[in-house]
Design an enzyme around this catalytic site. Structure first.
Site: not given
Length: 734
Positions: A80, A215, A668
Site C-alpha cells: 500500500h 502487504d 507502514s
C-alpha cells in the site's frame, strides 16, 4: 488446553512490561535495560548510531518507511506504500494493480514516478538554542523568527544539493532537531504482488485480525554513474547502500522480543483532554462524513469507467484507510473512556503542579494554553467549509502557481517554505503527477459536493459567494462549474507547467477561470494564513511551557518520556504477542496460509490468485514451512509460566503476526527486527482495538500487525518465482 495456556501466558506477559514509546535513536542507551528484558540482544548503543547496521539501512519514503535488503539498492516496503508507483505504471492494457508486476532483470524496472523519493537519515542534531534565538513576545514576530532561523539552518545544511534537510519540532516546540537526509531521486518498481494478495481482505479486513495480507512490494534505488543521486535516466545504476538488512528465514516465535524502526507520522499523546473531546465530538465525525461521501462517489464513478478506477485507485485506498481509522477512533473512544482516563491524569497533574513549588506558576500557563485552544478550535470550525470549497485539484494547482509568482518577487530566503528554489523540482513533479490521478468528471463532482456543503452553512466568504452567484438564475452550480473545466488550460500538462515561469501580472490578467478564482481568493486566504501564524506564535510560547512541566511530572512518576511522533526516525520495541479482544476471544499471534483459502470467496476483496490457491492446496510449502510458532519448552517463557512439554504443531507458512510494538501511520513498511537485528517482517497495520493508541497507549490491547517475511519468501519462491530477487537477498538462519 494448549491455546488457553498460551493465551493466558501471552496476556500475562503483555501486562508485565509496558512497551510504550516511540523513541528517538539517541535515547536507546537510556532504555537498554528494557530492551534486554524483551530479549533484544543487539547493543542499544549500536541502535543509537545512524551510521551503523541496522539503522543506516532504514529509509523513509516521505509518507511510509522502507529498508535496503541487498547491495544493489533493493528496497522492501508495503504494497500500500508503493500503490501509487504501481498505479503510475498501470493502464487498461497492463493493469499491474490487478495482475501484479515482476521485473526479471534490472533493465525491466520502470520508474516509480517523478514524485517518488527515498530519504536516508544520516544525521540528527539538536538545534533548539539556534531556532529559539532572538524570539520576540509579539506572536507574529515570534513565528516569523522561528521560521527564519529554521530556513537558515536548512540552507546551510543543504549546501550539497543531494541532501534534503528539515528542522522538526519535538515536544511541541520545546526542542528542535535538524534532520539531514540523503535524497534518492530515481526510484523504480521491481516486484509487486497482485492487489488480491497485497490488499487481501481490502477495507473489510483493514485494522482487523486475524489477517492474511501480503502487504509487500520491492523497489530499487538508482543513482548516476558517479554514485551520486540523480534524476531518472536510463544510464543510471543501482545505488550501493552502506549496509543492507539480513533476513532471518527462520523468523520469530510467540514471546520473542522484536523492535521496529521507522518514520511514524503523528500522535497526540501529550494533547489536552479538551483537544481529545473536540476531536471526538466534532472533528473526526465531520471528517469521516466527508470522506465517506467522497469514497462512495469515486467508487460509483469507477464502477462505470475502468480508466477512472485505475487513476483513483491510490486516492481511494488512502481515503478508505483514513475513513476506517476515524471510525475506529470514535468506536475506541466509546469502548474505553479515554477522555475520562486523560482527565483523571490531567487532574492529578494539576494537583502535582500545585504541590510542587518549582512548577506552581505553570498553572496559569496551562490556563493560557486552554484559552488558545478554544481560539484554535473556533477558527478551525469557522474555516472548515470554506477551505473544502477550494478542493478542486485544478484550483489547488492555480493557487500554488499564483502563490509561486508572488513569492518569486522576494529574496529566496524570505519566501514561504514550499516556494523556495530548493522546492522547485518537487513543485514541478507535483504538477506533473496530477495527470496520473485526475479525471475532470471526478474532480468536478467532488468539488461540487464541497461547494454545496459550503453554500448550505452560515460561515460564508463574500468573495467566493460573488464568484459562485450568477445574474442568470437559470444557470445551475453544475453548469457554472462545467464552464470552469471547459475553458481552462490547466488540464494540459505543458501549459500547466508553463505557468511556473509566469509573473504576477500574467496571472492577474488571465482569462482562465481557475486562475481568476485563485487570484480572487488570494487576499482572503492570506488573511487567514496570517491569523493562523499569529495563533501558532502564541502556541509556540504556551505549548513548550506545558511540555516542560509534563516531562517533569512523567519523570517524577517513572513514566516514559519520548516525543509525540512527528515523521522522524524512531525505534519502538515489544514482543510477539496475541491479545484478548473485545469479543472475549483470544487472538493468536500468527496466521497460516490455510486461512487464505478459508477466507477466499473468489470475489474482491477475498479473491486470491488461482496460482496462490493452487500452491496452498498442494501444500507446496518449500523450505518455508514452520512446525511451531510457540516457545521452546526450555525457553525462559516456559520456565516462567510452565508451558506444556509438547507445543502445538503449526505445520504451515506464517502469513501475518502480532506484536506489542508502539506504531502509528508512517510506520507502514517499517522493518520488524528480531533480537539480533535480523529482518523478520514488515509492519503494515494495527488492530481495530488499538487505533486509539494515537491518543493513549493501552498495553493490554495495543498490537501492531506485520507481514511475516517467511510468507514474502514463500510468495517469491513458490508463487511468483522471483528467483532473481531471492538471489540478491542475504538469508540467514537461527
Amino acid at each position: 488446553m494448549r491455546k488457553a495456556l498460551v493465551a493466558a501466558l501471552m496476556l500475562s506477559s503483555g501486562v508485565a512490561i509496558a512497551d510504550e514509546g516511540q523513541w528517538q535513536p539517541y535515547q536507546m542507551p537510556s532504555i537498554a535495560d528494557k530492551l534486554s528484558e524483551r530479549g533484544i540482544q543487539i547493543p542499544a548503543k549500536q541502535l543509537s548510531d545512524l551510521t551503523q547496521y541496522p539503522m543506516n539501512a532504514v529509509v523513509g519514503l516521505g509518507y511510509c518507511t522502507a529498508s535496503f535488503v541487498s547491495p544493489q539498492g533493493l528496497v522492501v516496503t508495503n504494497h500500500h506504500c508503493a500503490y501509487r508507483a504501481i498505479q503510475y505504471n498501470s493502464n487498461q492494457q497492463h493493469n499491474y494493480i490487478a495482475d501484479g508486476f515482476l521485473a526479471k532483470t534490472q533493465a525491466d524496472e520502470p520508474s516509480a514516478g517523478p514524485n517518488e523519493r527515498l530519504y536516508i537519515t544520516e544525521a540528527v542534531t539538536d538545534v533548539s538554542d539556534k531556532v529559539k534565538s532572538g524570539l520576540s513576545d509579539d506572536p507574529l514576530e515570534r513565528y516569523d523568527t522561528i521560521q527564519a532561523n529554521r530556513k537558515a539552518l536548512i540552507k546551510e545544511c543543504e549546501s550539497d544539493d543531494n541532501y534534503r534537510c528539515s528542522v522538526r519540532s519535538f515536544h511541541n516546540g520545546l526542542e528542535y532537531y535538524l534532520i539531514k537526509q540523503l535524497m534518492i531521486r530515481d526510484v523504480r518498481l521491481v516486484y509487486a504482488p497482485a492487489k488480491s494478495v497485497g490488499a487481501f481482505g481490502g477495507d473489510i479486513d483493514n485494522y482487523e485480525y486475524p489477517r492474511h495480507s501480503g502487504d509487500f512490494t520491492f523497489l530499487r534505488a538508482y543513482v548516476g554513474k558517479d554514485g551520486k543521486p540523480a534524476a531518472y535516466s536510463p544510464d543510471n545504476v543501482p545505488f550501493k547502500p552502506k549496509s543492507y538488512l539480513k533476513i532471518n528465514a527462520d523468523g520469530v516465535k510467540a514471546g520473542d522480543g522484536v523492535f521496529v524502526a521507522g518514520y511514524p507520522g503523528s500522535t497526540s499523546r501529550y494533547r489536552l483532554t479538551s483537544e481529545l473531546k473536540f476531536a471526538s465530538d466534532w472533528l473526526y465525525p465531520t471528517l469521516a462524513e466527508r470522506y465517506q461521501l467522497r469514497i462512495d462517489t469515486i467508487e460509483a464513478m469507477g464502477d462505470s469507467d475502468a480508466a477512472i478506477k485505475i487513476k483513483y485507485a491510490g486516492t481511494l485506498a488512502s481515503m478508505a484507510n483514513r475513513m476506517k481509522k476515524y471510525n475506529g477512533l470514535l468506536d475506541g473512544f466509546k469502548a474505553t473512556d479515554i477522555a475520562g482516563i486523560k482527565q483523571a491524569r490531567e487532574d492529578e497533574f494539576k494537583k502535582w503542579l500545585a504541590a510542587d513549588s518549582q512548577y506552581q506558576s505553570y498553572q496559569s500557563k496551562v490556563d493560557q494554553l486552554e484559552a488558545l485552544l478554544i481560539e484554535q478550535r473556533n477558527a478551525q470550525q469557522k474555516g472548515y467549509y470554506f477551505n473544502n470549497a477550494q478542493s478542486s485539484d485544478l484550483l489547488g494547482a492555480a493557487k500554488q502557481l499564483y502563490r509561486l509568482a508572488k513569492e518569486k518577487t522576494k529574496p529566496d530566503t524570505e519566501r514561504e517554505e514550499g516556494y523556495q528554489q530548493r522546492d522547485m523540482n518537487m513543485f514541478k513533479a507535483r504538477l506533473k503527477r496530477i495527470d496520473s490521478s485526475f479525471a475532470v468528471s471526478v474532480d468536478k463532482t467532488l468539488w461540487q459536493q464541497d461547494l454545496q456543503a459550503y453554500l448550505a452553512q452560515d460561515n460564508r466568504v463574500a468573495v467566493l459567494d460573488d464568484i459562485l452567484s450568477s445574474q442568470d438564475q437559470q444557470v445551475s452550480l453544475s453548469d457554472k462549474l462545467e464552464g470552469f473545466y471547459s475553458l481552462t488550460s490547466l488540464t494540459d500538462q505543458a501549459k500547466r507547467l508553463a505557468w511556473m515561469d509566469a509573473d504576477v501580472e500574467a496571472f492577474e490578467t488571465s482569462a482562465d477561470p481557475f486562475i481568476r478564482l485563485a487570484v480572487a481568493l488570494y487576499d482572503t486566504n492570506m488573511t487567514d494564513e496570517k491569523a493562523n501564524k499569529i495563533l501558532a506564535g502564541k502556541l509556540s510560547q504556551s505549548r513548550p511551557d506545558y511540555m516542560q512541566a509534563i516531562i517533569a511530572y512523567n519523570k517524577a512518576n517513572g513514566w516514559p518520556v519520548y516525543p509525540d511522533a512527528n515523521g522522524t526516525l524512531r525505534i519502538t520495541y515489544g514482543m510477539v504477542d496475541g491479545y484478548q479482544s473485545k469479543d472475549a476471544l483470544y487472538k493468536q499471534p500468527f496466521t497460516r496460509l490455510e486461512g487464505i483459502v478459508a477466507k477466499d470467496t473468489g470475489v474482491e476483496p477475498f479473491n486470491s490468485p488461482q496460482k496462490l490457491l493452487d500452491a496452498i492446496n498442494a501444500k507446496r510449502y518449500g523450505s518455508h514451512k514452520v512446525d511451531t510458532v510457540y516457545p521452546d519448552p526450555a525457553s525462559w517463557l516456559c520456565r516462567l509460566f510452565s508451558c506444556l512439554d509438547k507445543p502445538e504443531q503449526f505445520g504451515s507458512v506464517p502469513v501475518n503476526f502480532l506484536s506489542s510494538v508502539d506504531t502509528t501511520g508512517g510506520n507502514s513498511g517499517s522493518p520488524v527486527f528480531n533480537g539480533n537485528g535480523d529482518l523478520v517482517g514488515l509492519n503494515f497495520d494495527s488492530t481495530y482495538e488499538a487505533i486509539t493508541k494515537d491518543w493513549f497507549f493501552n498495553p493490554t490491547i495495543t498490537r501492531a500487525v506485520h507481514v511475516d517475511f517467511r510468507y514474502i519468501l514463500w510468495m517469491m519462491d513458490e508463487v511468483d518465482h522471483a528467483d532473481n530477487l531471492i538471489q540478491e537477498l542475504d538469508l540467514v538462519r537461527n
